[in-house]
Design a protein around this motif. Sequence first.
Motif, short mmCIF file in Angstrom:
data_model
loop_
_atom_site.label_atom_id
_atom_site.label_comp_id
_atom_site.label_asym_id
_atom_site.label_seq_id
_atom_site.Cartn_x
_atom_site.Cartn_y
_atom_site.Cartn_z
N ALA A 178 0.81 -1.35 0.08
CA ALA A 178 -0.05 0.15 -0.05
C ALA A 178 0.79 1.37 -0.11
O ALA A 178 1.21 1.81 -1.30
CB ALA A 178 -1.08 0.00 1.27
N ASN A 179 1.41 1.63 1.37
CA ASN A 179 2.41 2.77 1.22
C ASN A 179 3.64 2.30 1.01
O ASN A 179 4.51 3.12 0.65
CB ASN A 179 2.16 3.33 2.55
CG ASN A 179 0.94 4.29 2.61
OD1 ASN A 179 0.59 5.24 2.01
ND2 ASN A 179 -0.17 3.61 3.45
N GLY A 180 3.98 1.06 1.27
CA GLY A 180 5.14 0.43 0.77
C GLY A 180 6.18 0.50 2.02
O GLY A 180 7.29 0.48 1.88
N ALA A 181 5.74 0.85 3.15
CA ALA A 181 6.64 0.96 4.41
C ALA A 181 7.29 -0.06 4.54
O ALA A 181 8.51 -0.19 4.95
CB ALA A 181 5.86 1.48 5.49
N ALA A 182 6.65 -1.46 4.87
CA ALA A 182 7.12 -2.49 5.03
C ALA A 182 8.34 -3.12 3.95
O ALA A 182 9.43 -3.66 4.44
CB ALA A 182 6.11 -3.76 5.11
N LEU A 183 7.74 -2.88 3.05
CA LEU A 183 8.98 -3.32 1.82
C LEU A 183 10.03 -2.26 1.70
O LEU A 183 11.24 -2.96 1.73
CB LEU A 183 7.98 -2.98 0.38
CG LEU A 183 8.51 -3.78 -0.77
CD1 LEU A 183 9.03 -5.36 -0.68
CD2 LEU A 183 7.55 -3.81 -2.08
N LEU A 184 9.77 -0.94 1.82
CA LEU A 184 11.04 -0.53 2.14
C LEU A 184 11.98 -0.85 3.15
O LEU A 184 13.34 -0.67 2.96
CB LEU A 184 10.59 0.92 2.47
CG LEU A 184 10.51 2.13 1.29
CD1 LEU A 184 10.14 3.61 1.68
CD2 LEU A 184 11.67 1.98 0.31
N GLY A 185 11.47 -1.29 4.29
CA GLY A 185 12.28 -1.76 5.48
C GLY A 185 13.01 -3.03 5.06
O GLY A 185 13.98 -3.10 5.41
N LEU A 186 12.36 -3.87 4.40
CA LEU A 186 12.99 -5.12 4.05
C LEU A 186 13.85 -4.92 2.93
O LEU A 186 15.01 -5.54 3.02
CB LEU A 186 12.01 -6.21 3.39
CG LEU A 186 10.88 -6.61 4.38
CD1 LEU A 186 9.88 -7.57 3.55
CD2 LEU A 186 11.58 -7.52 5.20
N ILE A 187 13.94 -3.80 1.95
CA ILE A 187 14.81 -3.52 0.93
C ILE A 187 15.91 -2.88 1.82
O ILE A 187 17.31 -3.26 1.42
CB ILE A 187 14.47 -2.60 0.12
CG1 ILE A 187 13.23 -3.21 -0.82
CG2 ILE A 187 15.24 -1.83 -0.75
CD1 ILE A 187 12.37 -2.37 -1.70
N LYS A 188 15.68 -2.27 2.74
CA LYS A 188 16.92 -1.63 3.59
C LYS A 188 17.63 -3.07 4.10
O LYS A 188 19.12 -2.81 4.18
CB LYS A 188 16.57 -0.58 4.74
CG LYS A 188 17.57 -0.19 5.48
CD LYS A 188 17.14 0.67 6.56
CE LYS A 188 18.50 1.19 7.41
NZ LYS A 188 19.13 0.10 8.21
N LEU A 189 17.04 -3.72 4.79
CA LEU A 189 17.61 -4.91 5.21
C LEU A 189 18.64 -5.78 4.08
O LEU A 189 19.92 -5.79 4.51
CB LEU A 189 16.86 -5.90 5.93
CG LEU A 189 16.02 -5.34 6.87
CD1 LEU A 189 15.10 -6.54 7.43
CD2 LEU A 189 16.63 -5.10 8.13
N ILE A 190 17.98 -5.79 3.02
CA ILE A 190 19.02 -6.20 1.87
C ILE A 190 20.05 -5.67 1.41
O ILE A 190 21.22 -6.11 1.28
CB ILE A 190 17.89 -6.56 0.55
CG1 ILE A 190 16.97 -7.74 0.99
CG2 ILE A 190 18.52 -7.04 -0.49
CD1 ILE A 190 15.68 -7.78 -0.11
#
Lengths: 191, 191
Positions: B128-140
Motif C-alpha cells: 500500500a504505502n510501501g513502508a514494510a517493503l522499504l524496510g525489507l529492502i533496507k535490510l537487503i
Amino acid sequence: MQLLEERIRKDGIVKGEDILKVDSFLNHQIDTVLLEELAREWKRLFKNEEITKVLTIEASGIALACFVAKEFGCPLVFAKKAQTRNIAGDVYTAKVESFTHGRIYDVILSKQFLSSDDKVLVIDDFLANGAALLGLIKLIHDAGATIVGAGIAIEKAFQPGGKMIRDMGVHVESLARIASMNETDGIVFID
Amino acid sequence: MQLLEERIRKDGIVKGEDILKVDSFLNHQIDTVLLEELAREWKRLFKNEEITKVLTIEASGIALACFVAKEFGCPLVFAKKAQTRNIAGDVYTAKVESFTHGRIYDVILSKQFLSSDDKVLVIDDFLANGAALLGLIKLIHDAGATIVGAGIAIEKAFQPGGKMIRDMGVHVESLARIASMNETDGIVFID
C-alpha cells in the motif's frame, strides 16, 4: 523423530541449561524441506483423526502449521498477539505469559474462524512451560470446538508444560523431546 | 491473477475506501491450497531468476513466503518485529511505519541469515504505502545482498507504494492490483 533430533544436534545452539536456539532452520530462517517432513510425521501420528482446522500462534508457529494444514487438507488459523488493550469485535481472547520476554500478552482469534463443529489440531514450535498451548486450548474451549491433539516440534521435557497438558487429557505428539541439555554435554533426547 | 481476484471479490470485505479485509483466506485464516497456487504463479513470473533466499516480515507474510520458498527450493527468512528498544547482537535493523496501527516499529534480521552472496525475492501479502517493503529492502541493502524482485499478493495501486518501489528499479509482481474500491461499487482491478 530422528531427522529432527539430528538437525537439532547439528544446528541447534544450547545456551545455559534452558535456551535452545534453532533460528537457522525452524523459527527465523526456515528450512521448508524439513518442515514438510515434520508435517508428514504429524499426518502419520494423527492419521486416524478427523481434523477440520490447524491452529497456531503467531509468529513462529505459522510456518510449521502451513505445511501441516496442507497435509491434512484443511485451513490454518493463527491466533494473533493483540496490538492494543482495546480488543474490539467478535474475538476469542486468552492471556499468555511469555517467559522469554518476561511479560503477559493477549492473543485473539476471530470467532468466525473457529466454531463448535471444528476438530482442531494445535501446532507449535516449542513446548516448555505450556503457556502458549494453554492459551490456544482456552480459545478452542471458548469456541466449543474439540481439540484433537497438539503437535509440537521441540518439547523441553525438563520443564512442566508437557506433563501439565497431557494431564489435561490432550494427545500431545512432540517430535523431539529433550530430557536435559547444557553447553558442555550437549543435548540428551528422550527415547 | 484471475484466481486471486475472484477470491477477493468473493470473500474480501471492503471497509470505506482503503481497507480490504482478507482475513478469511490470506492473513488470519489461511487457505493453503490458494497460497500454493500463488506461489506457483510467482515461480512462473520469476522463472529466469536465480533466487537463494525468500524474505518476508512477520506475521502475515510468513504463510505466503513458506510456499514460495518451497517452490524455489531455497530457505525462507523472516524479519522479526523487535520486542524491545535494546536490540542486541548481530542484526540488521530497519524502521517500519505501520499505518494500520499508527506507530513506528523496528524490524530485525540476524546477520547470519543474509549475506552479500544472496539473491533475494521479497514476499508480502499487501503493498500500500510501501513502508514494510522499504524496510525489507533496507535490510537487503545493509547485507550487501541483491534484491531480485518483490512478489505481492494484493497491491492497493491507488496508494503510492507500488510506484515508489518500482521507481527504485525493483521488479514488483503483484498478483492482484486494485485501482479503486468502496463499499457501494466493490473493487475495480487493474487489467
